[in-house]
Design an enzyme around this catalytic site. Structure first.
Site, mmCIF file in Angstrom:
data_model
loop_
_atom_site.group_PDB
_atom_site.id
_atom_site.type_symbol
_atom_site.label_atom_id
_atom_site.label_comp_id
_atom_site.label_asym_id
_atom_site.label_seq_id
_atom_site.Cartn_x
_atom_site.Cartn_y
_atom_site.Cartn_z
ATOM 1 N N GLU A 13 0.853 -1.183 0.000
ATOM 2 C CA GLU A 13 0.000 0.000 0.000
ATOM 3 C C GLU A 13 0.893 1.238 0.000
ATOM 4 O OE1 GLU A 13 -2.993 -1.354 0.122
ATOM 5 O OE2 GLU A 13 -4.417 0.255 0.584
ATOM 6 N N TYR A 23 3.162 -5.801 1.791
ATOM 7 C CA TYR A 23 2.427 -6.781 2.597
ATOM 8 C C TYR A 23 2.197 -8.126 1.906
ATOM 9 C CZ TYR A 23 -1.688 -4.572 0.325
ATOM 10 O OH TYR A 23 -2.580 -4.050 -0.567
ATOM 11 N N LYS A 46 -4.468 -13.484 7.992
ATOM 12 C CA LYS A 46 -4.059 -14.381 6.901
ATOM 13 C C LYS A 46 -3.648 -15.734 7.476
ATOM 14 C CE LYS A 46 -2.299 -10.547 4.153
ATOM 15 N NZ LYS A 46 -1.154 -9.789 3.681
ATOM 16 N N CYS A 95 -7.578 39.531 13.244
ATOM 17 C CA CYS A 95 -8.049 40.634 14.061
ATOM 18 C C CYS A 95 -6.883 41.604 14.199
ATOM 19 C CB CYS A 95 -8.476 40.118 15.423
ATOM 20 S SG CYS A 95 -8.493 41.396 16.686
HETATM 21 C C1 9MJ Z 1 -3.510 -3.936 3.633
HETATM 22 N N1 9MJ Z 1 -4.350 -3.207 2.905
HETATM 23 O O1 9MJ Z 1 -2.879 -3.411 4.542
HETATM 24 C C2 9MJ Z 1 -3.407 -7.174 2.299
HETATM 25 N N2 9MJ Z 1 -3.334 -5.313 3.301
HETATM 26 O O2 9MJ Z 1 -3.102 -9.346 1.348
HETATM 27 C C3 9MJ Z 1 -2.535 -6.166 3.973
HETATM 28 N N3 9MJ Z 1 -3.874 -5.947 2.263
HETATM 29 C C4 9MJ Z 1 -3.721 -8.193 1.339
HETATM 30 N N4 9MJ Z 1 -2.588 -7.341 3.356
HETATM 31 C C5 9MJ Z 1 -3.620 -10.082 0.334
HETATM 32 N N5 9MJ Z 1 -1.830 -5.876 5.082
HETATM 33 C C6 9MJ Z 1 -4.554 -9.346 -0.320
HETATM 34 C C7 9MJ Z 1 -4.620 -8.122 0.321
#
Ligand code: 9MJ
Length: 689
Positions: A185, A237, A302, A438
């Site tokens: 991200e 990520y 996950k 002012c």
């Molecule tokens: C976010 N948006 O922080 C996933 N995500 O993993 C993290 N998105 C993701 N993992 C697999 N920390 C699909 C999306």
């Protein structure tokens, strides 16, 4: 991967070696600053080394390769973005709302894997709220970067992503995979977002509703040079593709590997067993949401083993092996009931929205800032409108949008006042400035109260027990007008005030006593000069060493201080030339406020070893200025005349000191001669530097 791998062997070994060393130093500095958050080089050192490398590359163009740190903003603006097909689709995540749904998710996963839910290892991490992107590396070099798009086809924003210093252009370390597709991200931290919007409001450019929009908008700029100015960070990520195949690894192991390859990964990731521990983590993370400094909208859960992830596969557009625990939204809709105008320390008149109370991410919000008249116009907001409110971290709640379709017939226009709502002075809007002020200055009780709060604040003189309510009473009773009046408060008076017993009054008098002993940096900060924050105050204190030298400094000298530009220098110059400010400073010193003055070592001065005495009233410069200029030239300025006095400056109505100087045969200068002598000596001094 070594930074010299790609440097052509046709170049002299010494050139290659220098380029390699500079590239490594710059890459390391980047990595430490942007990824590890442990800066080692100063900005100036970084810039110097970058320039060295740029010069070297200009001399030897063959040194320029796409992964050189000089090549982050290399691409020209483009007309549009081309498509990139994702080799592995970028999927969305299912949702789990609350503990029960986490348990249901874990049961579903356990059923499919024929395992017990409590034995399953989950990795849990914050769900970042930014713009998802995918980066492809071949043989350790960044090849392409794309937006998520519809999940199958994204936009090629490689040139923009290259400008992010947290995106490695070349992977680090010795274990670089042949192929790597990293997903993550791009986010903007609250602090960077607030600065970007503040600048946008000043320059009438695009204001973003939230950091997610700011991140996405910044990535879709056609000119990478614009993206380069935006405070963006890439957080990895997921490793969507990795060759050679890491075999029977886990997600948490892969994240550790990505960190080693040079990416920012979450420091919050935890491996937990069973849905109970997972739900506890999600709830606890929700409690800490405001402390992270950037937006997260939940937690991602996950299945940790990649082998098990593969076994579970996908349904429709989401993986079966992951889900998102969603936090309450940070934006809510409510009604604007009224607008009031607040007057700040510097007289800035700020419109404040009074709202029908609404709970935003667990906190009741009933006020939000509307910034200024331009913001009201930009939002096209009226009293009675339905508005979207955003609250994130410590950022003051903001009105981010107006639902114009739902505007009631009786919605009222917001009228910006011509007169200060507190003191009735004119409200002025300086050409080119968005803020209305002012004109009352310290005549305005609102400004006086804010100035006193600032003066007494923890980072200024730190006067314990002098709270906002007490300051309001003291100003309303006309007992305190300037900060110096605070030091005249006594127990007898204080205990006549509501809620002030003898003990609290005594404590406050003691706190005032302790506050008398301070530092020059705190004192400068406490004065509340416009745009002079703590860091600038500290810089000024270190540079000038004494308050007299600072007060006497001309605009040019002020601009010589780190971080002081023409605007701040002008604020300082104006502040110290106001007679009432000088009087307040003198009164504070007379009340016993003191600090250790430090002479700033500037090398030998032309007046070293001389003692001067100033007496009588000077017309064109103040005594402090005269004293500071003499001190800057190396002279000592004393209060009495003796045989050893080098020179006496006699202003209007000079008395016994002038007489004594004449008796002792000490040189005497009048004001005009004094100024001429100063100018001359300063000019000589500059020439000899
Ligand atoms: C976010 N948006 O922080 C996933 N995500 O993993 C993290 N998105 C993701 N993992 C697999 N920390 C699909 C999306």
């Amino acid at each position: 991967m070594s930074q010299s791998d790609s440097l052509p062997s046709s170049l002299p070994a010494s050139v290659r070696e220098t380029a390699r060393a500079l590239r490594t130093a710059l890459d390391d500095a980047n990595h430490r600053y942007y990824v590890l958050d442990e800066p080692t080089l100063t900005d100036a050192d970084y810039d110097r080394q970058l320039r060295q490398l740029q010069n070297l590359e200009a001399e030897h163009p063959a040194l320029v390769t796409p992964d050189s740190p000089t090549q982050r903003v290399g691409a020209p603006p483009s007309a549009g973005f081309s498509d990139i097909q994702h080799a592995v689709p970028m999927l969305s995540l299912g949702n789990a709302f609350g503990r029960d749904e986490v348990f249901a998710f874990a049961e579903r996963v356990a059923d499919r894997l024929e395992s017990a839910a409590d034995d399953l290892a989950f990795s849990v991490e914050p769900k970042l709220d930014g713009a998802a992107v995918s980066l492809v590396y071949e043989h350790g070099r960044l090849i392409s970067g794309a937006t998520r798009g519809d999940g199958r086809t994204g936009e090629d924003i490689t040139a923009n992503l290259r400008t992010l210093r947290s995106v490695p252009l070349a992977l680090r370390g010795n274990d670089v995979p042949r192929l790597l597709e990293v997903r993550g991200e791009v986010i903007m931290r609250h602090a960077g977002f607030a600065q970007l919007n503040a600048r946008a409001r000043e320059t009438d450019s695009k204001v973003f509703a939230n950091p997610r929009n700011a991140a996405a908008g910044s990535l879709r700029q056609l000119d990478p040079a614009v993206t380069a100015t935006r405070p963006l960070e890439f957080h990895a990520y997921q490793a969507a593709r990795i060759e050679p195949d890491p075999g029977d690894a886990t997600h948490s192991e892969l994240m550790a590997r990505l960190a080693g390859l040079g990416f920012i990964t979450s420091g919050e990731l935890q491996v937990l067993y069973g849905p109970g521990a997972v739900a506890d983590y999600c709830e606890a993370l929700g409690e800490r949401r405001d402390e992270l400094g950037f937006d997260i909208d939940g937690a991602v859960i996950k299945v940790n083993h990649l082998r098990r992830q593969r076994e579970l596969g996908f349904v429709a557009r989401a993986p079966r092996w992951a889900t998102a625990w969603k936090f309450p939204a940070q934006e809510e809709i409510t009604r604007l009931e009224d607008v009031e105008f607040q007057v700040g320390r510097t007289g800035a008149v700020t419109p404040v929205a009074r709202l029908a109370p609404v709970s935003v991410a667990g906190v009741t919000v009933s006020n939000a800032t509307l910034h200024n008249a331009d913001e009201i116009a930009r939002l096209d907001v009226r009293i009675g409108d339905s508005v979207a409110i955003r609250r994130a971290g410590e950022v003051i709640p903001q009105v981010v949008r107006v639902n114009h379709d739902r505007r009631p017939d009786d919605a009222r226009e917001i009228v910006f006042p011509d007169c200060c709502p507190v003191c009735g002075s004119d409200v002025e809007r300086v050409e080119g400035e968005v803020v209305a002020r002012c004109a009352g200055g310290l005549y305005c009780p609102a400004q006086r109260k804010e100035a006193l709060k600032h003066f007494a604040g923890r980072r200024a003189l730190d006067i314990d027990g002098l709270g906002d309510k007490l300051i309001t009473q003291l100003v309303d009773n006309q007992r305190v007008e300037t900060p110096a009046d605070l030091f005249t408060l006594d127990v007898a008076y204080l205990q006549t005030l509501p809620r002030m017993a003898e003990k609290s009054s005594r404590n406050l008098v003691n706190a005032l006593d302790s506050a008398r002993s301070t530092t020059l940096a705190r004192f400068i900060y406490a004065l509340g000069i416009r745009e002079v924050g703590e860091a600038t105050a500290a810089g000024l204190a270190a540079h000038f060493g004494t308050l007299d030298a600072l007060q006497a400094a001309e605009q040019e000298a002020l601009e010589g201080v780190n971080d002081v530009g023409p605007v701040v220098a002008a604020h300082l110059h104006t502040f110290f030339r106001q007679p009432h400010n000088r009087q307040t400073i003198e009164a504070l010193r007379a009340a016993g406020v003191h600090w250790e003055e430090q002479a700033v070592a500037t090398g030998p001065g032309p007046l070293d070893g001389q003692t001067w005495v100033l007496t009588g009233t000077l017309e064109t410069l103040t005594r402090d200025e005269g004293k500071a200029r003499l001190q800057a030239l190396g002279a000592r300025v004393a209060g009495s005349v003796s045989k050893k006095t080098a020179c006496v400056v006699a202003g209007e109505a000079a008395g016994s000191k002038l007489e004594k100087a004449r008796t002792l045969g000490v040189e005497v200068l009048d004001e005009a001669e004094f100024i001429a002598r100063l100018d001359e000596t300063e000019a000589d001094d500059r020439r000899s530097e």
